[in-house]
Design a protein around this motif. Structure first.
Motif, short mmCIF file in Angstrom:
data_model
loop_
_atom_site.label_atom_id
_atom_site.label_comp_id
_atom_site.label_asym_id
_atom_site.label_seq_id
_atom_site.Cartn_x
_atom_site.Cartn_y
_atom_site.Cartn_z
N ASP A 203 -19.63 7.93 11.76
CA ASP A 203 -20.29 6.76 11.21
C ASP A 203 -19.21 5.73 10.87
OD1 ASP A 203 -21.81 4.85 9.98
OD2 ASP A 203 -22.49 6.12 8.32
N LEU A 204 -19.22 4.59 11.57
CA LEU A 204 -18.17 3.60 11.37
C LEU A 204 -18.12 3.09 9.94
CD1 LEU A 204 -18.43 1.50 14.67
CD2 LEU A 204 -16.86 3.35 14.12
N ASN A 205 -19.25 3.17 9.22
CA ASN A 205 -19.26 2.72 7.83
C ASN A 205 -18.44 3.63 6.92
OD1 ASN A 205 -20.97 0.51 8.35
ND2 ASN A 205 -22.76 1.82 8.27
N GLU A 206 -18.14 4.85 7.38
CA GLU A 206 -17.36 5.77 6.57
C GLU A 206 -15.86 5.57 6.77
OE1 GLU A 206 -18.62 9.66 7.58
OE2 GLU A 206 -20.65 9.43 6.73
N LEU A 207 -15.46 4.81 7.76
CA LEU A 207 -14.04 4.55 7.99
C LEU A 207 -13.54 3.46 7.06
CD1 LEU A 207 -14.00 4.61 11.90
CD2 LEU A 207 -13.62 6.50 10.31
N HIS A 208 -12.27 3.53 6.67
CA HIS A 208 -11.71 2.56 5.75
C HIS A 208 -10.27 2.26 6.14
CE1 HIS A 208 -10.61 6.49 4.13
NE2 HIS A 208 -9.54 5.90 3.63
N ASP A 209 -9.74 1.19 5.58
CA ASP A 209 -8.38 0.74 5.87
C ASP A 209 -7.43 1.46 4.92
OD1 ASP A 209 -6.04 -0.54 6.44
OD2 ASP A 209 -6.80 -2.58 6.18
N GLY A 210 -6.86 2.56 5.37
CA GLY A 210 -5.94 3.32 4.54
C GLY A 210 -4.65 2.59 4.26
N TYR A 211 -4.19 1.78 5.21
CA TYR A 211 -2.95 1.03 5.03
C TYR A 211 -3.08 0.01 3.90
CZ TYR A 211 1.13 -1.87 6.06
OH TYR A 211 2.31 -2.57 5.97
N ARG A 212 -4.20 -0.72 3.90
CA ARG A 212 -4.40 -1.72 2.84
C ARG A 212 -4.49 -1.05 1.47
NH1 ARG A 212 -9.01 -3.69 0.43
NH2 ARG A 212 -10.32 -2.59 1.93
N GLU A 213 -5.18 0.10 1.38
CA GLU A 213 -5.28 0.81 0.11
C GLU A 213 -3.91 1.28 -0.37
OE1 GLU A 213 -8.03 3.91 0.79
OE2 GLU A 213 -9.80 2.59 0.92
N ALA A 214 -3.07 1.73 0.57
CA ALA A 214 -1.73 2.17 0.19
C ALA A 214 -0.89 1.00 -0.32
CB ALA A 214 -1.05 2.86 1.37
N VAL A 215 -1.01 -0.17 0.33
CA VAL A 215 -0.27 -1.35 -0.11
C VAL A 215 -0.74 -1.79 -1.49
CG1 VAL A 215 0.21 -3.78 0.39
CG2 VAL A 215 0.25 -2.12 2.23
N GLU A 216 -2.05 -1.75 -1.73
CA GLU A 216 -2.57 -2.12 -3.05
C GLU A 216 -2.06 -1.17 -4.13
OE1 GLU A 216 -6.75 -2.06 -2.44
OE2 GLU A 216 -6.85 -4.13 -1.68
N ALA A 217 -1.99 0.13 -3.82
CA ALA A 217 -1.45 1.10 -4.78
C ALA A 217 0.03 0.84 -5.04
CB ALA A 217 -1.66 2.52 -4.26
N LEU A 218 0.77 0.45 -4.01
CA LEU A 218 2.18 0.12 -4.16
C LEU A 218 2.37 -1.09 -5.07
CD1 LEU A 218 5.19 0.30 -3.35
CD2 LEU A 218 4.62 -1.08 -1.33
N ILE A 219 1.57 -2.14 -4.86
CA ILE A 219 1.67 -3.34 -5.68
C ILE A 219 1.32 -3.03 -7.13
CG2 ILE A 219 0.70 -5.65 -6.05
CD1 ILE A 219 0.32 -5.84 -3.02
N GLU A 220 0.27 -2.24 -7.33
CA GLU A 220 -0.15 -1.90 -8.69
C GLU A 220 0.91 -1.09 -9.41
OE1 GLU A 220 -3.89 0.35 -10.96
OE2 GLU A 220 -3.89 0.06 -8.77
N ALA A 221 1.54 -0.15 -8.68
CA ALA A 221 2.58 0.67 -9.30
C ALA A 221 3.80 -0.17 -9.68
CB ALA A 221 2.98 1.79 -8.34
N LYS A 222 4.20 -1.08 -8.81
CA LYS A 222 5.35 -1.92 -9.12
C LYS A 222 5.05 -2.89 -10.25
CE LYS A 222 8.48 -1.94 -5.28
NZ LYS A 222 9.48 -2.79 -4.60
N ALA A 223 3.82 -3.40 -10.31
CA ALA A 223 3.46 -4.34 -11.36
C ALA A 223 3.43 -3.67 -12.73
CB ALA A 223 2.11 -4.97 -11.05
N SER A 224 3.04 -2.41 -12.79
CA SER A 224 2.94 -1.70 -14.06
C SER A 224 4.20 -0.91 -14.39
CB SER A 224 1.74 -0.75 -14.04
OG SER A 224 1.86 0.19 -12.97
N GLY A 225 5.19 -0.94 -13.52
CA GLY A 225 6.44 -0.23 -13.77
C GLY A 225 6.36 1.26 -13.55
N GLU A 226 5.32 1.72 -12.90
CA GLU A 226 5.18 3.15 -12.64
C GLU A 226 5.97 3.55 -11.41
OE1 GLU A 226 1.06 3.88 -12.25
OE2 GLU A 226 0.54 3.34 -14.32
N LYS A 227 6.00 4.85 -11.19
CA LYS A 227 6.73 5.37 -10.05
C LYS A 227 6.01 5.00 -8.77
CE LYS A 227 8.54 9.65 -8.05
NZ LYS A 227 8.62 11.14 -8.19
N VAL A 228 6.77 4.52 -7.81
CA VAL A 228 6.20 4.11 -6.53
C VAL A 228 5.79 5.35 -5.75
CG1 VAL A 228 6.64 2.92 -4.35
CG2 VAL A 228 7.58 2.01 -6.49
N PRO A 229 4.54 5.42 -5.25
CA PRO A 229 4.13 6.60 -4.48
C PRO A 229 4.96 6.75 -3.22
CG PRO A 229 2.51 4.83 -4.28
CD PRO A 229 3.49 4.40 -5.35
#
Length: 363
Positions: A203-229
């Protein structure tokens, strides 16, 4: 959704006022260029070559550079007054089956919205005509300084238009295909089919952009000073001996990921009937194991098919019922009844005929 173009659909003598709306949007994350030393923004400024000064957007227009370097100014009014019928009209030129359109020609999709109450009736007429004919409309329209091809089709209750590239804008695939001398064996095709069946549909609706989610997690971690995944460690992959081994391994991995048992003993490690390991399979055995996997999948598919009612084979219930009603004279050596009193038949039922010798009975 904001309209980017206003015009009309020309459908024979019918004119349908419409608005053009973008049907897609980009969710990609954009970055800014910065100075690494101090983090300052890098900006591009527009300068006039003659006056050597920065100019605003209101002072910028279009111009065509001739072969000798001369700039010929072109205004938006000049483009709007071009003597072509598609300047403000989506002109339908033909209706064709959808499979006549090469997917390589597909470009940006748009939604066509009826512009005003009077446009509702002809808009609905065209939409229902497209539905009933199961065809798409090929049209010509002008947008952003050039005339384009378009394909109109129905999406739910809306007419959508896909921009199409002109046929001469598609590059020929010459010298792109692999060497024609490469041959593929039937066994390899069988395994490829088995892998396709194992992977199944999605089901194409179940597919998602994993790269974008990883970049968002990276930005959030750097903004909050947490450890970068960090990226997960790469799993050591086994050395693939040949294409058959790779296909066979892919089938097994796909089945395991779907929670299905392999069902047969394939792979680099096999077991005997007692469960003891026999060791690594050699490269010569790979083709046999792969073929065995294909045969097993075909038998599994055959067993999954519903059995026909009637036939020579009866069910266990029918056998029991027949055994109770059958007379002793009609009972064969293969089917014995509970009422049989013959000692020979009882002995044959409990003990194999070869082992039931007279000496053992007397003993």
């Amino acid at each position: 959704m904001r309209s980017i173009w206003n015009g009309a659909i020309s459908f024979g003598l019918v004119s349908i006022p419409i608005k053009l709306v973008n049907a897609t949007e980009s969710h990609s994350i954009s970055f800014r260029q910065i100075h690494l030393e101090d983090g300052g923004r890098i900006r591009y400024r527009k300068f006039c070559e003659l006056e050597d000064r920065e100019v605003t957007q209101d002072e910028i227009g279009k111009g065509y550079e001739d072969a000798d370097g001369t700039i010929i100014p072109i205004t938006d009014e000049d483009l709007a007054q071009l003597p072509i019928p598609t300047a403000r009209t989506i002109e339908i030129v033909a209706f064709v089956p959808a499979d006549r359109i090469d997917p390589l020609q597909m470009d940006t999709p748009y939604y066509l919205s009826a512009n005003g109450v009077p446009a509702a009736k002809p808009y609905t007429l065209l939409r229902e005509a497209l539905k009933r004919s199961q065809k798409v409309a090929v049209a010509k329209f002008a947008l952003r300084g050039r005339e384009r091809l378009g394909m109109l089709r129905v999406v739910e209750d809306v007419i959508a238009m896909h921009g199409l590239l002109w046929p001469d804008e598609i590059r020929p695939p010459e010298s792109v295909a692999p060497d024609a001398s490469v041959t593929v064996r039937d066994k390899e095709l069988d395994l490829a089919d088995a892998l396709m069946d194992t992977l199944g549909e999605v089901d194409l609706n179940e597919l998602h952009d994993g790269y974008r989610e990883a970049v968002e997690a990276l930005i959030e971690a750097k903004a909050s000073g947490e450890k970068v995944p960090s990226a997960p460690a790469d799993e050591p992959g086994g050395k693939v001996l040949d294409l058959m081994a790779a296909l066979e391994k892919s089938v097994r991995a796909a089945k395991e990921s779907r929670g299905e048992g392999t069902g047969s003993e394939t792979g680099s490690e096999t077991r005997d009937r007692t469960g003891a390991k026999k060791g690594k399979a050699t490269g010569k055995d790979t083709g046999k194991e792969a073929q065995a996997e294909v045969t097993r999948l075909r038998r599994k598919t055959a067993r999954a098919a519903p059995k026909e009612v009637g036939g020579k084979k009866s069910t266990s219930t029918a056998k029991k019922a027949t055994a109770k009603k059958a007379a002793p004279k009609k009972t064969t050596a293969k089917k014995t009844t509970a009422k049989a009193t013959s000692a020979k038949k009882t002995t044959a039922k409990k003990t194999p005929a070869k082992k039931a010798t007279p000496r053992k009975r007397s003993a």
